[in-house]
Structure formats: structure tokens, C-alpha cells
Design an enzyme around this catalytic site. Sequence first.
Site, PDB file in Angstrom:
ATOM      1  N   GLU A  25     -30.906 -19.815  -8.293  1.00  9.98           N
ATOM      2  CA  GLU A  25     -31.485 -20.979  -7.966  1.00  9.98           C
ATOM      3  C   GLU A  25     -30.430 -21.803  -7.556  1.00  9.98           C
ATOM      4  OE1 GLU A  25     -33.202 -24.772 -10.250  1.00  9.98           O
ATOM      5  OE2 GLU A  25     -32.220 -23.020 -11.545  1.00  9.98           O
ATOM      6  N   LYS A 160     -33.543 -27.390 -22.380  1.00  7.77           N
ATOM      7  CA  LYS A 160     -32.967 -28.582 -22.969  1.00  7.77           C
ATOM      8  C   LYS A 160     -33.798 -29.357 -23.908  1.00  7.77           C
ATOM      9  CE  LYS A 160     -29.040 -28.749 -19.787  1.00  7.77           C
ATOM     10  NZ  LYS A 160     -29.418 -28.929 -18.295  1.00  7.77           N
TER      11      LYS A 160
END
Length: 304
Positions: A25, A160
Amino acid sequence: MNPYLDTHPEVAEAIRSGRSVVALERTIISHGMPYPQNVETALRVERVIRNNGAVPATIAVIGGRLKAGLTPEEIEYFGKKGRAIAKASRRDLAMLCARGEDGATTVTTTMIIAHMAGIRIFATGGIGGVHRGAQTTMDISADLEELAHTPVMVICAGAKSILDLGLTLEYLETHGVPVLGYQTKELPAFYTRHSGFGVDYQVNSPQELAQALKTQQDLGFPGGMLVTNPIPEEYSMPKDVIDAAIDQAIRECEEQGIHGKDTTPFLLARVAELTGGDSLASNIQLVLNNAKLAAQTAAAYCLL
Ligand code: PSU
Ligand code: MN
């Protein structure tokens, strides 16, 4: 072949000859780290993929072209521009292509472009998910929808806790996305190995991952798979330090009225600032760790 897709010749040749390829990415380079560290890290991640027997295909949008595999010059170009390059999610691709602009792909758009190019496995850091407070904001990352529809295995270090991890897992369950834990039963939370939430299945080897992907494809299921690979113990951060930084970042985000596509980049940048060099070093290590597992899984897939 898609008329907007440019597959790097080395990547195209690897796909044609049945060799293993791993997609990466662009956000890792553009939005995570300062220049030149971002470029060094991107090249280092590509080396780890090669050292583990696969060809890296870093993904980006450059001048309205969907790129599967970048040259070192293109990586340098992206790294220098850094945050000036717009985050590109699914809703942005047509406009970027139509206008001939650059875009830093998210997990969503990396999956889309990887799939167009014929790449099945993708390594990243963290994915988007259901935000805290999504009950009222409806802020749910397009990454989850893409995992439901696009047949690419995404290898990450979990999500996260800027997100509501429980709701993220519920959403993935509803949409039929298997969440696999690599050598763990617990969903890792990016900087730490622990979240308190369980994964659907523990998987213990690259061979087992490759078999799972092959089976899902043989079954004709349309969606992807999410592999969560915990950060190596020696680089994991104390949970209370991370939690305090995340809580502060979320407070500031609300106070400043930040919303929409800016929420995730704001939270990520703020958590990184508040935790300083420690989180940057951890971030780099977990990306390298995911790249290695992705390359090993891609190699195992080729043998099936
Ligand atoms: N979460 C992370 N690291 C990231 C991202 C999210 O821990 O780099 C980035 C990825 O590119 C992901 C995107 O696809 O943010 C999700 O953004 P949004 O929540 O706006 O969908
Ligand atoms: Mn969002």
C-alpha cells in the site's frame, strides 16, 4: 485488461509465469512517515518481499494511471510529495483517472488495483474499520466493504484502537469476512499484541494461510480474507502509553471538528506525534513483519 491499469513489466511477467507477487500500500510511504525515511522504508519493505521469494508490487495512482508496481523513481516521487498526495479511496478513483491526478491508495483501493492486476495477497500496516461513535457519525471505513467484495488476502497487524474494535469485528462477521490470527487467538491492536477480542480462527503457517485463500477461491466466494499478524514482542509498545495517546487524539479530533476522510489521517498523525520515535520504529517493524509473512504465503500459494 483495464485501460487505466499499468502493471510494471516485472510484476506482469511474474503473474504470467505463475510466480508469487505481493501488493503493498502506498499510504505506508506517503502518509505514515517523513521523507526520506518513508522512501527508505518502502524500498526496505520491497527488499524483504524479494528476500522471501516474491515480487513486490507497490500500488499507487500516478497521473491518473492505476499502477501495480512502481519504479524506484516513482517511489522517490511519491515519498517527496508525501502528504501533498491525496488519499484515494474507492469513491476517488474515477475522478483521479478522469483528471489525470495522483492518489495515495488506501487498503480499499490497493485491493481494487491488486485484483485488477491479478495479485491475490497484499501486505500493509493497519486497516480502517468502524470508528468509535459510529452509532451517530456512521463513520465506517470503506476497507470493510472492500474486504467483503474483493478476493484479496490482506495481511495486517490488526487495527488500532482509534477504532471500535468490537464493532469492527461485528461488521466483518455480518459481511462474511474471515478474520484469521497468525499464531494467535487474540486480535492484535497494531502497536500492541493485545486487544481483548478474539479472532475467528488461529492459523499457524504460511502454508495454512495459502490453503485457506485457495479454498475460499475454489468455493467461488467473492470476498477477501483478513489476516492479523501481531507485532513482534520486542517491538510492541506498552498498552497504557498507546491508549493514552489515542484517547487524547480522539478528544482533539472532536474538539477541532475534524470529520469525513480527514479523521483517520488526523488520528494516525496525532498518535504518531504524541508517542514520538517509538511508534515510528514499531510501525516500520510491523510492516516488515507483515511483508515477510505475505511473501511466504504467496510462495506457498504458488505450490498449491
Ligand atoms: N489505519 C492504520 N493505518 C493506516 C490506515 C488506517 O492503522 O495506514 C489508512 C489505510 O490506508 C486505510 C485507511 O485503508 O487509512 C482507512 O481510512 P478511512 O478510515 O478513512 O477509510
Ligand atoms: Mn471514514
